[in-house]
Each structure stands twice: as structure tokens, then as C-alpha cells.
Design a protein around this motif. Structure first.
Motif, short mmCIF file in Angstrom:
data_model
loop_
_atom_site.label_atom_id
_atom_site.label_comp_id
_atom_site.label_asym_id
_atom_site.label_seq_id
_atom_site.Cartn_x
_atom_site.Cartn_y
_atom_site.Cartn_z
N TRP B 80 0.83 -1.21 0.00
CA TRP B 80 0.00 0.00 0.00
C TRP B 80 0.86 1.26 0.00
O TRP B 80 0.59 2.21 -0.74
N VAL B 81 1.92 1.25 0.83
CA VAL B 81 2.77 2.44 0.91
C VAL B 81 3.54 2.65 -0.40
O VAL B 81 3.72 3.78 -0.84
N SER B 82 3.95 1.55 -1.03
CA SER B 82 4.70 1.71 -2.30
C SER B 82 3.81 2.35 -3.36
O SER B 82 4.28 3.19 -4.13
N MET B 83 2.52 2.00 -3.38
CA MET B 83 1.62 2.61 -4.37
C MET B 83 1.27 4.05 -3.99
O MET B 83 1.25 4.94 -4.84
N ALA B 84 1.00 4.28 -2.69
CA ALA B 84 0.69 5.64 -2.24
C ALA B 84 1.90 6.55 -2.47
O ALA B 84 1.75 7.72 -2.86
N GLY B 85 3.10 6.00 -2.26
CA GLY B 85 4.32 6.78 -2.48
C GLY B 85 4.46 7.19 -3.93
O GLY B 85 4.82 8.32 -4.24
N TYR B 86 4.13 6.26 -4.82
CA TYR B 86 4.24 6.62 -6.24
C TYR B 86 3.17 7.64 -6.63
O TYR B 86 3.42 8.53 -7.45
N ALA B 87 1.97 7.53 -6.02
CA ALA B 87 0.92 8.53 -6.28
C ALA B 87 1.40 9.90 -5.81
O ALA B 87 1.21 10.91 -6.52
N ALA B 88 2.06 9.95 -4.64
CA ALA B 88 2.61 11.22 -4.14
C ALA B 88 3.68 11.75 -5.09
O ALA B 88 3.75 12.96 -5.36
N LEU B 89 4.49 10.84 -5.61
CA LEU B 89 5.54 11.21 -6.57
C LEU B 89 4.92 11.83 -7.83
O LEU B 89 5.39 12.85 -8.34
N ALA B 90 3.83 11.22 -8.30
CA ALA B 90 3.15 11.72 -9.50
C ALA B 90 2.52 13.09 -9.22
O ALA B 90 2.59 13.99 -10.08
N VAL B 91 1.94 13.28 -8.03
CA VAL B 91 1.34 14.58 -7.69
C VAL B 91 2.42 15.66 -7.63
O VAL B 91 2.26 16.76 -8.17
N CYS B 92 3.55 15.34 -7.00
CA CYS B 92 4.66 16.30 -6.94
C CYS B 92 5.15 16.65 -8.35
O CYS B 92 5.45 17.81 -8.64
N SER B 93 5.22 15.63 -9.21
CA SER B 93 5.68 15.87 -10.59
C SER B 93 4.69 16.76 -11.33
O SER B 93 5.09 17.64 -12.10
N PHE B 94 3.40 16.55 -11.09
CA PHE B 94 2.36 17.38 -11.72
C PHE B 94 2.52 18.83 -11.25
O PHE B 94 2.50 19.76 -12.06
N PHE B 95 2.68 19.03 -9.95
CA PHE B 95 2.87 20.37 -9.39
C PHE B 95 4.13 21.01 -9.97
O PHE B 95 4.16 22.20 -10.23
N SER B 96 5.16 20.19 -10.14
CA SER B 96 6.43 20.70 -10.65
C SER B 96 6.28 21.18 -12.09
O SER B 96 6.77 22.25 -12.45
N ILE B 97 5.59 20.39 -12.90
CA ILE B 97 5.47 20.73 -14.32
C ILE B 97 4.48 21.88 -14.52
O ILE B 97 4.76 22.82 -15.27
N VAL B 98 3.34 21.84 -13.82
CA VAL B 98 2.29 22.84 -14.07
C VAL B 98 2.58 24.16 -13.35
O VAL B 98 2.53 25.23 -13.96
N TRP B 99 2.87 24.09 -12.03
CA TRP B 99 3.00 25.33 -11.25
C TRP B 99 4.44 25.68 -10.89
O TRP B 99 4.67 26.66 -10.20
N ARG B 100 5.38 24.85 -11.30
CA ARG B 100 6.78 25.08 -10.91
C ARG B 100 6.88 25.26 -9.39
O ARG B 100 7.53 26.18 -8.89
N HIS B 101 6.20 24.40 -8.69
CA HIS B 101 6.14 24.42 -7.23
C HIS B 101 7.55 24.28 -6.66
O HIS B 101 8.25 23.31 -6.98
N PRO B 102 8.00 25.21 -5.82
CA PRO B 102 9.40 25.19 -5.38
C PRO B 102 9.83 23.91 -4.66
O PRO B 102 10.95 23.47 -4.79
N LEU B 103 8.91 23.34 -3.88
CA LEU B 103 9.30 22.16 -3.12
C LEU B 103 9.03 20.85 -3.87
O LEU B 103 9.47 19.79 -3.44
#
Lengths: 43, 260
Positions: B80-103
């Protein structure tokens, strides 16, 4: 079939991973905190 | 001061989403996260130890699988954590690409190794369960193969970030890989329904309730919450470390420039 090695192997791998990654993360965190504090103290 | 020093390297890079940037400020994150870390670590350790000890020593053996079912208390939470972790990774990547989120880039970089570790534990514990139950450590079953692909996606993400001389290029490439790889998550979840798999179907689902008795369900849920807390604690601590390392580097560079 004796199941003990399989069960112990699973739990052993998990505990080793968790202890290892917590230890490494703590060491990195402590080192980063100390280095930053030392650099900030410089005149 | 923290914000100003970090701004040239990981400061806001776009005008969109002011509120996002407000909470994504590395200095503010550090101030909020550092006092919470000891509490997060304490809760993680207490819950994980309770779940693991309960599952190993006190939970009843399964009527069909016997004591081999005890592997569930580490295998399922890790999965469960491995899948949730990848979902978090994908959300961070989305924020990075769309909003250039600093963190977002930093968070994605720190999630990768932790998520890969949990996926490794899931694969190893699954293989050790498979040998006595199926007679083989590994079969090319849809669920097992899709989780192996998840592990390779994590490794690819870790490698891609570090593959470029310019870290920004690495972050962009890795973010695209993470987003494309997110298609694997529903494949993992539904693989046991879409294909005739050797891996058993879902025992617990949000909509369908639980198929196991409470004496086995409680340690499983406690171990799962503990593993999730471990993941959050580890990523937060790694993120704080990464921010402090960057701040140290920026201060040393500033001092060197003043001296030059």
C-alpha cells in the motif's frame, strides 16, 4: 514444509529495511543540521 | 533570511498559484516540519512496532494458510505504501510541471528512494510467501509483474534525476517519467480483476469492506498506519535535510563570493 524461515525472512527484511533507512535518514538530518549551524555561526 | 538565501536556487519560478508558493516556501516548510519531526517519528515507531509484534506473535494463524498468513502484516502495508508513495511522486511531478512548485522537485527526489525501498520489501516478502504457498518464489502473474514495473519506475526516476549535469533538466525528465508511469497504479490495483491471476483478490476495499476477521484486521490496519507514518516521517526528514544542505551550500557560495 517448515514455514519459519519464510516468515522470519519477511519480517527480518522489513525490520532491517526500516531500521536501516531510519538510521541513514537520521544521520543525514543530524549532519545537515550541524553543518548549517556551523556555517550560520561564521562571521 | 532562509527564503532569500534559497530563492536563487529553489525559489518560486512562476506567477501562478500564489497560495501554493506561500506554503511551498522552503524556509516556511522547514519551520513547520522540524518541530513536528520528533512526534511523527515517535508515532511511526509506536504504531509500526505494535502492528508488527501483534502480527508476528499474537494474531491468529489462518485456517487455510496457517502461519504463512503472518507475512500479510508486513507485505500488505509495504504494498500500500509503495503505491501511495508513487501517487505522491506523481502529484509532486504534476505540481512541478504545471506550477513550478518550489518544493515539488525536492519532494519528488526524496520520495523516490523511500518508495523504492518499500516496493523492494513488498516484492521480497511476497516472494517469501509465494514459495511455501505456490511452490515458487516468482511467477509472471499480472499483479507481481506490475509491482515489479513499479519498482523499476522508482529506480528509473532516481536515476533520471541524477542523469543530467543540469539538475533542472533531470527534474523535468523525471517528472515526465513519473506522470507517465502513474498509469501503472490502476493496473496494479485492478490487475487481480482484469486478469486471471495467481495472486489473490483484494481482501480489503474502501467500498466493499473487509473479508478478514477483526483479530487479523486490527494488526493489519495498525501496521499499515504505522508504515504510512514511517513513509511520511522519512520523506519529511529527508526533505528538511535537503533544504538545509541547499541552504548551507548557498551560504558557503555567498561567503566565497564576498571573499573573492
Amino acid at each position: 514444509m517448515n514455514l519459519t524461515p519464510f516468515i522470519d525472512g519477511s519480517y527480518g527484511t522489513t525490520v532491517l529495511f526500516l531500521v536501516g533507512i531510519f538510521a541513514l535518514t537520521y544521520l543525514r538530518y543530524r549532519s545537515a543540521t550541524k553543518r548549517l549551524a556551523a556555517v550560520e555561526k561564521r562571521p | 533570511m532562509t527564503e532569500n538565501i534559497l530563492a536563487p536556487e529553489i525559489g518560486p519560478r512562476g506567477a501562478t498559484g500564489t497560495w501554493l508558493h506561500r506554503y511551498a516556501n522552503p524556509g516556511r516548510f522547514l519551520r513547520l516540519a522540524q518541530p513536528a519531526l520528533p512526534w511523527l517519528a515517535a508515532f511511526s515507531i509506536i504504531l509500526t512496532v505494535t502492528g508488527i509484534v501483534w502480527g508476528y506473535f499474537f494474531a491468529p494463524a489462518d485456517w487455510e494458510q496457517g502461519n504463512a498468513a503472518r507475512i500479510m502484516y508486513v507485505h500488505v502495508p509495504a504494498a500500500w505504501v509503495s503505491m501511495a508513495g508513487y501517487a505522491a511522486l506523481a502529484v509532486c511531478s504534476f505540481f512541478s510541471i504545471v506550477w513550478r512548485h518550489p518544493l515539488a522537485d525536492l519532494a519528488a527526489e526524496e520520495i523516490g528512494p523511500v518508495g523504492a525501498g518499500f516496493t523492494f520489501v513488498c516484492l521480497i516478502s511476497g516472494a517469501l510467501w509465494g514459495k511455501p504457498m505456490w511452490g515458487a518464489y516468482w511467477v509472471w502473474d499480472a499483479r507481481l509483474t506490475s509491482v515489479l514495473v513499479l519498482f523499476f519506475l522508482y529506480l528509473g526516476h532516481i536515476a533520471l534525476i541524477r542523469a543530467f549535469d543540469n539538475r533542472e533538466h533531470g527534474y523535468r525528465a523525471a517528472a515526465i517519467l513519473a506522470l507517465v508511469g502513474a498509469v501503472n497504479l490502476p493496473i496494479i490495483v485492478f490487475s487481480v480483476q482484469w486478469w486471471n491471476t495467481l495472486h489473490q483478490g483484494n481482501t480489503i476495499s474502501i467500498t466493499g469492506g473487509s473479508k478478514i476477521y477483526v483479530t487479523m484486521l486490527y494488526p493489519l490496519l495498525i501496521a499499515s498506519v504505522g508504515f504510512y507514518m514511517c513513509f511520511i516521517t522519512l520523506v519529511t526528514a529527508r526533505l528538511c535535510s535537503a533544504i538545509m544542505e541547499r541552504k548551507t551550500r548557498a551560504l558557503l557560495l555567498a561567503a566565497a563570493e564576498r571573499g573573492a
